[in-house]
Design an enzyme around this catalytic site. Structure first.
Site, PDB file in Angstrom:
ATOM      1  CG  HIS A   1     -48.291 -30.023   0.633  1.00  0.00           C
ATOM      2  ND1 HIS A   1     -49.633 -30.280   0.688  1.00  0.00           N
ATOM      3  CD2 HIS A   1     -47.889 -30.434  -0.595  1.00  0.00           C
ATOM      4  CE1 HIS A   1     -50.024 -30.805  -0.453  1.00  0.00           C
ATOM      5  NE2 HIS A   1     -48.984 -30.932  -1.256  1.00  0.00           N
TER       6      HIS A   1
HETATM    7  P1  TYD Z   1     -48.225 -29.417  -5.264  1.00  0.00           P
HETATM    8  O1  TYD Z   1     -49.411 -29.081  -4.431  1.00  0.00           O
HETATM    9  O2  TYD Z   1     -46.866 -29.121  -4.706  1.00  0.00           O
HETATM   10  O3  TYD Z   1     -48.311 -30.927  -5.723  1.00  0.00           O
HETATM   11  P2  TYD Z   1     -48.245 -32.253  -4.830  1.00  0.00           P
HETATM   12  O4  TYD Z   1     -49.232 -32.074  -3.734  1.00  0.00           O
HETATM   13  O5  TYD Z   1     -48.612 -33.355  -5.727  1.00  0.00           O
HETATM   14  O6  TYD Z   1     -46.827 -32.361  -4.358  1.00  0.00           O
HETATM   15  O7  TYD Z   1     -48.387 -28.671  -6.661  1.00  0.00           O
HETATM   16  C1  TYD Z   1     -47.399 -28.724  -7.661  1.00  0.00           C
HETATM   17  C2  TYD Z   1     -47.552 -27.487  -8.515  1.00  0.00           C
HETATM   18  O8  TYD Z   1     -48.818 -27.456  -9.146  1.00  0.00           O
HETATM   19  C3  TYD Z   1     -47.416 -26.198  -7.703  1.00  0.00           C
HETATM   20  O9  TYD Z   1     -46.678 -25.274  -8.505  1.00  0.00           O
HETATM   21  C4  TYD Z   1     -48.831 -25.710  -7.574  1.00  0.00           C
HETATM   22  C5  TYD Z   1     -49.502 -26.255  -8.817  1.00  0.00           C
HETATM   23  N1  TYD Z   1     -50.931 -26.565  -8.615  1.00  0.00           N
HETATM   24  C6  TYD Z   1     -51.900 -25.788  -9.245  1.00  0.00           C
HETATM   25  O10 TYD Z   1     -51.599 -24.810  -9.956  1.00  0.00           O
HETATM   26  N2  TYD Z   1     -53.216 -26.102  -9.053  1.00  0.00           N
HETATM   27  C7  TYD Z   1     -53.590 -27.154  -8.292  1.00  0.00           C
HETATM   28  O11 TYD Z   1     -54.819 -27.424  -8.134  1.00  0.00           O
HETATM   29  C8  TYD Z   1     -52.594 -27.947  -7.627  1.00  0.00           C
HETATM   30  C9  TYD Z   1     -52.952 -29.111  -6.745  1.00  0.00           C
HETATM   31  C10 TYD Z   1     -51.273 -27.618  -7.826  1.00  0.00           C
END
Ligand code: TYD
Length: 137
Positions: free
Chosen positions: A53
């Site tokens: 992303h």
């Molecule tokens: P995501 O940003 O998709 O993780 P990565 O970048 O590692 O792929 O986040 C995964 C899940 O965690 C998504 O449901 C959002 C949640 N999340 C939070 O609630 N708070 C946060 O600070 C972060 C980074 C993610």
């Protein structure tokens, strides 16, 4: 400067003595933003990929606090794969950078310092949406 050129490795202070090493990070000093959030990835299964992303406004510093992993950053035109394996170095990522993390070692901890609170509205999760917004700017 294109977005990918604004992303850079930041060498953090390292205080070493017979008891080991200490690294510190202060907002607006070692990192060029006010830190509002810290999160970390750990127990990442072998072969897993994270990220996939971009962000509209978020700035981040990504650190391999333990072990190692790769961060692939791209700005829609160019891509770079960066291997992080030292707790005293961080990768600064500015807004509008597509990032993917992979190649996690079994003991790795990926610590992320972020300039904003978590906000799903700040995410671009579809690469097509990212490209069209990126090139409309
Ligand atoms: P995501 O940003 O998709 O993780 P990565 O970048 O590692 O792929 O986040 C995964 C899940 O965690 C998504 O449901 C959002 C949640 N999340 C939070 O609630 N708070 C946060 O600070 C972060 C980074 C993610």
């Amino acid at each position: 400067m294109t977005n990918i050129e604004k992303c850079r490795i930041i060498e953090l202070p390292k205080i070493s003595d017979a008891r080991g090493n200490l690294t510190f990070i202060e907002a607006n000093k070692q990192v060029p933003f006010q830190i509002q959030r810290v999160y970390y990835l750990y127990d990442v299964p072998n072969g897993a990929e994270r990220g996939g992303h971009a962000h509209l406004e978020l700035e981040q510093l990504i650190i391999a606090s333990s072990g190692s992993f790769d961060v692939v950053i791209g700005d829609g035109e160019r891509q770079k794969r960066i291997h992080l394996n030292r707790p005293s170095f961080g990768l600064y990522i500015c807004p509008y950078i597509w990032r993917e993390l992979d190649n996690f070692s079994s003991d790795s901890v990926c610590t992320v310092l972020a300039s904003r609170f978590y906000d799903e509205k700040d995410y671009l999760r579809e690469y097509e949406d990212y490209l069209s917004l990126r090139f409309s700017k």
